[in-house]
Design an enzyme around this catalytic site. Structure first.
Site, PDB file in Angstrom:
ATOM      1  N   CYS A  80      52.738  49.931  35.824  1.00 50.01           N
ATOM      2  CA  CYS A  80      52.276  51.110  36.574  1.00 50.01           C
ATOM      3  C   CYS A  80      53.341  52.205  36.726  1.00 50.01           C
ATOM      4  O   CYS A  80      53.028  53.391  36.682  1.00 50.01           O
ATOM      5  CB  CYS A  80      51.712  50.698  37.925  1.00 50.01           C
ATOM      6  SG  CYS A  80      52.652  49.443  38.768  1.00 50.01           S
ATOM      7  N   HIS A 132      53.249  55.773  43.101  1.00 54.24           N
ATOM      8  CA  HIS A 132      54.652  55.440  42.845  1.00 54.24           C
ATOM      9  C   HIS A 132      55.448  56.728  42.604  1.00 54.24           C
ATOM     10  O   HIS A 132      55.097  57.536  41.733  1.00 54.24           O
ATOM     11  CB  HIS A 132      54.773  54.557  41.608  1.00 54.24           C
ATOM     12  CG  HIS A 132      54.243  53.153  41.774  1.00 54.24           C
ATOM     13  ND1 HIS A 132      53.875  52.616  42.990  1.00 54.24           N
ATOM     14  CD2 HIS A 132      54.059  52.168  40.856  1.00 54.24           C
ATOM     15  CE1 HIS A 132      53.478  51.352  42.810  1.00 54.24           C
ATOM     16  NE2 HIS A 132      53.572  51.070  41.518  1.00 54.24           N
TER      17      HIS A 132
HETATM   18  N1  LIG Z   1      48.247  46.830  41.593  1.00 55.26           N
HETATM   19  C1  LIG Z   1      48.723  47.680  40.681  1.00 55.26           C
HETATM   20  O1  LIG Z   1      49.091  48.852  41.004  1.00 55.26           O
HETATM   21  C2  LIG Z   1      48.827  47.278  39.257  1.00 55.26           C
HETATM   22  C3  LIG Z   1      49.176  48.254  38.328  1.00 55.26           C
HETATM   23  C4  LIG Z   1      49.288  47.916  36.990  1.00 55.26           C
HETATM   24  C5  LIG Z   1      49.031  46.631  36.594  1.00 55.26           C
HETATM   25  N2  LIG Z   1      48.697  45.685  37.508  1.00 55.26           N
HETATM   26  C6  LIG Z   1      48.422  44.340  37.008  1.00 55.26           C
HETATM   27  O2  LIG Z   1      47.014  44.106  37.125  1.00 55.26           O
HETATM   28  C7  LIG Z   1      46.782  42.733  37.405  1.00 55.26           C
HETATM   29  C8  LIG Z   1      45.977  42.618  38.712  1.00 55.26           C
HETATM   30  O3  LIG Z   1      46.733  43.175  39.774  1.00 55.26           O
HETATM   31  P1  LIG Z   1      46.118  43.413  41.217  1.00 55.26           P
HETATM   32  O4  LIG Z   1      47.119  44.236  41.919  1.00 55.26           O
HETATM   33  O5  LIG Z   1      44.730  43.869  41.130  1.00 55.26           O
HETATM   34  O6  LIG Z   1      46.118  41.906  41.809  1.00 55.26           O
HETATM   35  P2  LIG Z   1      45.245  41.296  42.995  1.00 55.26           P
HETATM   36  O7  LIG Z   1      44.826  42.339  43.955  1.00 55.26           O
HETATM   37  O8  LIG Z   1      46.029  40.146  43.490  1.00 55.26           O
HETATM   38  O9  LIG Z   1      43.918  40.750  42.267  1.00 55.26           O
HETATM   39  C9  LIG Z   1      43.938  39.614  41.437  1.00 55.26           C
HETATM   40  C10 LIG Z   1      42.555  39.381  40.859  1.00 55.26           C
HETATM   41  O10 LIG Z   1      42.654  38.302  39.921  1.00 55.26           O
HETATM   42  C11 LIG Z   1      41.706  37.296  40.258  1.00 55.26           C
HETATM   43  N3  LIG Z   1      42.250  35.979  39.903  1.00 55.26           N
HETATM   44  C12 LIG Z   1      43.420  35.441  40.285  1.00 55.26           C
HETATM   45  N4  LIG Z   1      43.544  34.205  39.773  1.00 55.26           N
HETATM   46  C13 LIG Z   1      42.403  33.969  39.056  1.00 55.26           C
HETATM   47  C14 LIG Z   1      41.922  32.868  38.305  1.00 55.26           C
HETATM   48  N5  LIG Z   1      42.620  31.746  38.165  1.00 55.26           N
HETATM   49  N6  LIG Z   1      40.721  32.999  37.706  1.00 55.26           N
HETATM   50  C15 LIG Z   1      39.997  34.118  37.827  1.00 55.26           C
HETATM   51  N7  LIG Z   1      40.392  35.192  38.549  1.00 55.26           N
HETATM   52  C16 LIG Z   1      41.586  35.114  39.149  1.00 55.26           C
HETATM   53  C17 LIG Z   1      41.501  37.427  41.745  1.00 55.26           C
HETATM   54  O11 LIG Z   1      40.265  36.851  42.077  1.00 55.26           O
HETATM   55  P3  LIG Z   1      39.962  36.109  43.486  1.00 55.26           P
HETATM   56  O12 LIG Z   1      39.585  37.224  44.450  1.00 55.26           O
HETATM   57  O13 LIG Z   1      38.808  35.242  43.171  1.00 55.26           O
HETATM   58  O14 LIG Z   1      41.193  35.399  43.891  1.00 55.26           O
HETATM   59  C18 LIG Z   1      41.503  38.951  41.888  1.00 55.26           C
HETATM   60  O15 LIG Z   1      40.252  39.450  41.505  1.00 55.26           O
HETATM   61  C19 LIG Z   1      48.152  42.071  37.433  1.00 55.26           C
HETATM   62  O16 LIG Z   1      48.448  41.587  36.147  1.00 55.26           O
HETATM   63  C20 LIG Z   1      49.075  43.210  37.775  1.00 55.26           C
HETATM   64  O17 LIG Z   1      50.391  43.007  37.330  1.00 55.26           O
HETATM   65  C21 LIG Z   1      48.571  45.967  38.830  1.00 55.26           C
END
Ligand SMILES: NC(=O)c1ccc[n+]([C@@H]2O[C@H](COP(=O)([O-])OP(=O)(O)OC[C@H]3O[C@@H](n4cnc5c(N)ncnc54)[C@H](OP(=O)(O)O)[C@@H]3O)[C@@H](O)[C@H]2O)c1
Length: 357
Positions: A141, A234
């Site tokens: 990001c 950010h």
């Molecule tokens: N946040 C940012 O600004 C950002 C920016 C760029 C990239 N990213 C990347 O995007 C990805 C997601 O980030 P996030 O911030 O959205 O994380 P998050 O809020 O923690 O969400 C994680 C998601 O993954 C699901 N999940 C986790 N373990 C799982 C499993 N074993 N099987 C199926 N679903 C599963 C969760 O589902 P449940 O609700 O069922 O647990 C939830 O929907 C990461 O790789 C992160 O590095 C994030």
């Protein structure tokens, strides 16, 4: 007519934002699936502001065959298994995790920066034996905002060295993110793996695909990454040295004039000018500027001389939109107009008229 799109990690910070962007930008959909873990299976979640809700499906039992696009936002452990399954089943996978970003046959894509890297897809499909499916990744990001701003400067003047200090929002840490007692009234000068990503990903993004491999841009980059008590957006303070001498005025003009071509500008999630230059001394600010260009623009201010390198500036980009969800949908739109999704239904592609903004 539209695509069958699965959002994996649909209940998370990025996944919910992907659903918002798909609904708001009217991505052509036949069907959309919200997929997550057993923890949230059966929950109802909003499909953006459309008024529709989606029942969450369990990834463990989800069959990717027959789905055109799988947008992954569930972290590297999930992508490690299921992104491969989806690509092998013929899906176009767009992955937000860091797992495959630096793979030698996987495009790390910012459409405004390196759309030519899509040529690597044919090599990937051959290497991995995929029949129609493939993986494209989104950058980290903070890298997304930084590289968007570096691109026109690299083209106009060449880049030698970049020194960047980030102030990253809490929503970048996933849900529920950093514990409130750790972040309220505080700054944490460490985000695991983040500095390494910011130092290596721009090399690939600003480098070239030579027909068989990616050639790094070869810049010197040093990054310090900090978590700060900001909700979204950010900030990055950047100093850079250029290969060609340029005045501050010329640097500002190049950033201000950066515009995408008609093909990209026609995509609903794109903005014609993805860099917004602000003149006020106290901007950009996350609360005031993170939504510029529907969250897809990088906002640049405080462009001035640097007494160590050549130029310094402050930049801001929306981590959930430009840095993840909007980027993923924009990638899907570009792949659609470029014909990469014609495997299943050659006649389908029509991305809606751009929304006036
Ligand atoms: N946040 C940012 O600004 C950002 C920016 C760029 C990239 N990213 C990347 O995007 C990805 C997601 O980030 P996030 O911030 O959205 O994380 P998050 O809020 O923690 O969400 C994680 C998601 O993954 C699901 N999940 C986790 N373990 C799982 C499993 N074993 N099987 C199926 N679903 C599963 C969760 O589902 P449940 O609700 O069922 O647990 C939830 O929907 C990461 O790789 C992160 O590095 C994030």
């Amino acid at each position: 007519m539209g695509y069958r799109v699965a959002v994996v990690g649909a209940t998370g910070n990025v996944g919910r934002e992907i659903l918002n962007v798909l609904a708001e930008r009217q991505f052509p959909l036949d069907e959309v699936a919200a997929v997550a873990s057993a923890r949230s299976t059966g929950d109802e979640i909003d499909f953006g502001d459309s008024g529709e809700t989606l029942k969450v499906k369990n990834l463990e039992h989800f069959d990717f065959s027959g789905w055109d696009i799988a947008l992954f936002a569930a972290g590297s452990e999930v992508s490690k298994v299921y992104a491969l399954k989806a690509a092998a089943a013929g899906c176009t996978v767009i992955d937000n995790s860091s797992l495959y970003r630096m793979d030698p046959d996987v495009p790390l894509l910012i459409p405004e920066v390196n759309a030519a890297h899509l040529d690597a897809i044919a090599v990937q499909q051959k290497n991995r034996g995929y029949d129609g499916g493939f993986i494209v990744t989104n950058p980290n990001c903070s890298t997304a905002g930084l590289v968007l701003v570096l691109k026109p400067l690299a083209d106009a003047f060449g880049l030698e060295k970049i020194f960047v200090v980030t102030m990253q929002a809490v929503s970048g840490a996933g849900y529920p993110g950093v514990a409130s007692l750790d972040i309220l009234g505080n700054v944490v000068p460490f985000i695991s793996g983040e500095e390494e990503k910011m130092e290596e990903e721009p090399q690939k993004l600003l480098g070239k695909w030579d027909g068989s491999r990616f050639i790094d841009a070869g810049m010197g980059i040093s990054a310090h990454c900090n978590r700060v008590p900001v909700r979204d957006g950010h900030m990055e303070c950047v100093s850079l040295s250029l290969k060609k001498i340029a005045s501050i005025h010329e640097v500002a003009e190049v950033l201000r004039d950066f515009a995408v071509d008609d093909e990209l500008a026609s995509l609903p999630t794109a903005v014609r000018n993805p860099i917004v230059v602000v003149d006020e001394d106290n901007r950009p600010q996350p609360r005031r500027d993170a939504d510029a260009g529907n969250g897809m623009a990088a906002v640049v201010g405080r462009i001035r001389e640097c007494s160590l390198l050549d130029v310094k500036l402050a930049l801001l980009s929306h981590n959930l939109v430009r840095g993840a969800a909007g980027a993923a949908v924009l990638n899907a739109e570009l792949l659609a107009v470029r014909g990469y999704l014609q495997y299943r239904n050659a006649s389908k592609l029509s991305v809606a008229e751009p929304i006036a903004r």
